[in-house]
Design an enzyme around this catalytic site. Structure first.
Site, short mmCIF file in Angstrom:
data_model
loop_
_atom_site.label_atom_id
_atom_site.label_comp_id
_atom_site.label_asym_id
_atom_site.label_seq_id
_atom_site.Cartn_x
_atom_site.Cartn_y
_atom_site.Cartn_z
N ASP A 180 -54.97 24.20 -42.51
CA ASP A 180 -54.06 23.30 -41.80
C ASP A 180 -54.82 22.05 -41.41
OD1 ASP A 180 -51.76 22.36 -40.25
OD2 ASP A 180 -51.09 24.43 -40.39
N HIS A 253 -49.83 18.93 -43.82
CA HIS A 253 -50.80 19.74 -43.08
C HIS A 253 -52.16 19.77 -43.78
CE1 HIS A 253 -48.24 21.15 -39.85
NE2 HIS A 253 -47.28 21.41 -40.71
N GLU A 316 -43.15 20.51 -43.11
CA GLU A 316 -43.50 19.38 -42.25
C GLU A 316 -44.40 18.36 -42.96
OE1 GLU A 316 -43.22 21.43 -37.91
OE2 GLU A 316 -45.07 21.81 -38.98
C1 ACM Z 1 -43.78 26.01 -39.43
O1 ACM Z 1 -43.61 26.56 -38.33
N1 ACM Z 1 -44.19 24.76 -39.52
C2 ACM Z 1 -43.56 26.73 -40.67
#
Ligand code: ACM
Length: 743
Positions: A180, A253, A316
């Protein structure tokens, strides 16, 4: 330790269990999850240890270290027999324990399930095997637990502890969130800067993201797992019936990866791994260089992990850098794509094609639907169940993990002293009432719902004991839900869960136990005012209260509503014979709204519906530092419009409002608040304010209105779309409101 068990009382409980065991019921068959069919003679078998032949040892070979880890075989007389049975279904098993232990199984999974049951029976019977006959099979094939090791790193021995608990409760997938923005945790041999740079961040946010100002610890943080360590975990999990599914989160991410290899971004600038939480604009650029880089990474991943699935993230992923990149814009034209969402699909499809060629299937978060699904992808539906339903309609496999029920980083109790968490509220009861199959999904699509998973994001879990606290109790309930063959009543489940939590606590595991907690259920009546019923999960609770009129705790009849007549502090606690729960308390601040009715034009979100509309006029304020629980109402993208009605025309001096601000969680203050008086059906505007702001999380507004009326209409306009550059940009914002105080 943050355990909720008062130690002395816990010892009494253990003593009681021991006492009852020795004088009456010898056997404990209270397994989680509950088997489909279980019969017992209520006698303990004489079997003390497992002894088995070479043939059985070979049959078990894949599981040897598991079996060896809890019972060492000794002696010669054979007492464990295994038989592969054609007539059993997938993952099904039979288990008979009498003079010998006989296991029938259809496949590897069935055998793993049988051994898990055998293991749990042995553990809950203090090293004995009760006489039982069990026929059992799960409802859902995918029963997952996720763990984020990027936000915080946990050691290999801690990961193994996690796997032990998953295995004991028959969760069969471990979704390992390895990468991440805040750190990349898996060694990639070809790219050493991943280990040198991407595995670390310069410092870490402390306190809550929504704190103003945000604070940092100033300490470099990081670490990674070598491929040898990863292999060790995979083997350990496999021996316990668990498939490890790695997640390499792309193209968003990816700040940590870009910090190590800036050439993977569209701008090429040197950045650092992220030091706070949220979503970042640094994403991978869809160049040939990037694809080759990722293929090299995924080649190592695919060789390392035997799992069918590789999770490629996809969540995201802000598109601003793709929008401003000449390269991306010309790629969109060249490939005939409509926009950046289709560019993301192009990205995911290319990675899928590569992974399919390596014999792997991809899983992606539900954002991978946005520009069109990759042909063979499984969708993990987290932003509610909508994405999952859409994917199932497209005949794609789905794993349900909605934030409403499956985010175990959310608060699990309304008690005041809970450890800091991201927000939200998912108690045991909520998990218990969940099903991975949405009510609205047509039966012909049920086959695409593989199962469910809980996610354990670790922004607010710096230590492994925090993970234990947040994950385990709710995991046991989730296990019951996903196994789903013979689910006990909520009360019965809570009783069984209590004994499992007591055992873990006794073993020094930092489990949360909120089973004796009370949740206040308030009601508001135009004539009678406010009443509270302290609600507990267990049937047999003694409930005590101390109100402003009491000088000590006095017993309250279970489920008896208590009228709130006096302002001040009310405290409640519950006990069983052996334990007491945490104290629940609230401050009651009476006002004229306590004798009104409130109806809403828009429903709050199911996730944040408190005790319904009356939560806003019950004289109780929600916490100032979190927005879950019984008081705050949350509106997703909609305005708050409330009609407040009194029995008579009354004099109203002022109206007071309380709003929550948490922009990190997409919660914005309203852009406008309007109050109308309604007399004879005519609306008269009393106040209109757009000057709504707050430094911190709470915004309180007081409007003098000096009016005589029996009806008010109150409007708080949702902020609307989240602006560029903010967390969740482009999505609609949340509006959170609590007490509307009428003076
Ligand atoms: C997430 O909670 N961004 C998958």
């Amino acid at each position: 330790m943050k355990s909720k068990f008062p130690n002395k009382l816990f010892l009494i409980l253990v003593a009681c269990c021991f006492f009852t065991r020795t004088i009456s019921a010898q056997v404990n068959t209270q397994l989680i999850p509950t088997p489909k069919v279980l019969k017992t003679s209520s006698k303990m078998s004489d079997i003390q240890s497992l002894n088995f032949s070479k043939v059985v040892r070979n049959q078990l070979s894949e599981y040897m270290n598991w079996v060896d880890s809890w019972v060492m075989p000794k002696g010669d007389s054979e007492n464990l027999r295994l038989e592969r049975m054609e007539n059993l279904e997938k993952a099904e098993y039979t288990l008979k324990i009498k003079k010998v232990i006989e296991i029938g199984y259809a496949d590897r999974e069935g055998l793993a399930n049988a051994l898990s049951t055998l293991n749990q029976l042995w553990i809950i019977n203090d090293g004995h095997f009760p006489e039982v006959e069990i026929i059992d099979q799960p409802k859902f094939g995918y029963r997952g637990m996720h763990l984020d090791v990027s936000r915080h790193y946990f050691s290999i021995s801690e990961i193994k502890k996690y796997i032990n608990q998953l295995s004991l409760y028959k969760m069969n997938k471990f979704h390992w969130h390895l990468t991440d923005d805040q750190g990349w945790r898996i060694e990639i041999k070809r790219y050493p800067k991943i280990q040198e740079i991407a595995a670390y961040r310069p410092e870490t946010l402390i306190g809550h993201y929504n704190d103003n100002p945000q604070k940092y610890d100033g300490k470099r943080y990081g670490g990674y797992y070598s491929q040898a360590e990863i292999k060790e975990v995979i083997n350990y999990a496999q021996a316990r019936g668990i498939e490890v599914i790695p997640e390499i989160d792309i193209p968003g991410h990816s700040s940590a990866l870009i910090a190590a290899y800036p050439e993977l971004s569209c701008h090429g600038r040197q950045i650092e791994s992220a030091t706070k939480w949220g979503v970042f604009s640094d994403i991978l650029c869809p160049t040939e260089y990037t694809f080759e880089f990722l293929e090299n990474i995924f080649t190592e991943i695919a060789e390392l992990f035997p799992s069918k699935y590789i999770h490629i993230g996809g969540d995201e992923c802000p598109k601003d850098q793709w929008k401003s990149s000449e390269f991306c814009q010309s790629l969109i034209k060249e490939k005939g794509l409509k926009d950046e969402f289709e560019l993301q699909s192009y990205f995911i499809r290319r990675v899928e094609r590569f992974l399919n060629s390596k014999g792997k299937s991809i899983i992606g978060w539900d954002e991978i639907l946005e520009g069109g699904l990759a042909p063979n992808a499984t969708v993990m539906s987290w932003r509610g169940v909508k994405g999952g339903v859409e994917a199932a309609h497209e005949k794609h496999d789905v794993i349900m993990t909605p934030t409403s029920h499956c985010y175990f980083d959310y608060y699990q109790s309304v008690t005041e002293d809970e450890p800091l968490a991201i927000g939200g509220f998912i108690p045991i009861e909520k998990v218990y009432h969940w099903s991975p199959i949405p009510e609205a999904l047509g039966e012909e699509f049920h086959q695409y719902i593989l199962g469910g998973q809980a996610n354990v994001w670790t922004e607010y879990m710096p230590e492994f004991i925090d993970v234990e606290y947040m994950a385990y109790a709710r995991m046991m309930t989730l296990s019951e839900v996903l196994w789903g063959r013979n689910v006990p009543s909520l009360e019965a489940h809570a009783e069984i869960l209590l004994s499992h939590l007591a055992r873990l606590d006794n073993e020094g595991v930092n489990v949360a136990n909120h089973l004796l907690d009370l949740e206040p259920v308030f009601s508001v009546d135009k004539i009678e005012g406010v009443r509270v019923i302290p609600h507990g999960l267990l049937d047999s609770l003694n409930i005590f209260k101390q109100g402003p009129e009491d000088d000590r705790f006095v017993e309250l009849k279970a489920n008896e509503g208590l009228p709130l007549n006096r302002a001040g502090l009310y405290k409640f606690k519950a006990t069983t014979k052996e334990q007491y729960g945490s104290e629940m308390q609230f401050e009651f601040m009476p006002h004229k709204g306590n004798y009104a009715s409130l109806t809403l034009e828009h429903h709050p979100s199911d996730k944040y519906s408190g005790n319904g509309a009356s939560s806003l006029i019950n004289g109780i304020e929600g916490y100032n530092d979190r927005y879950g629980g019984t008081e705050w109402l949350g509106f997703a993208g909609t305005d708050f419009i409330g009609h407040l009605e009194f029995t008579d025309v009354i004099e109203i001096d002022s109206v007071e409002f309380k709003f929550f601000k948490g922009e990190g969680q997409w919660i914005y203050l309203p852009k406008e608040v309007i109050v109308y008086a309604i007399n004879d059906g005519v609306e008269t505007e009393l106040v209109r304010s757009t000057a709504i702001n707050a430094e911190d999380k709470i915004c309180k507004l007081v409007f003098p209105i000096n009016v005589q009326s029996s009806k008010l209409k109150i409007v708080a306009r949702n902020f609307g779309e989240i602006p560029e550059g903010k967390q969740g940009a482009g999505n609609s914002s949340w509006l959170f409101i609590d007490e509307i105080v009428i003076h």
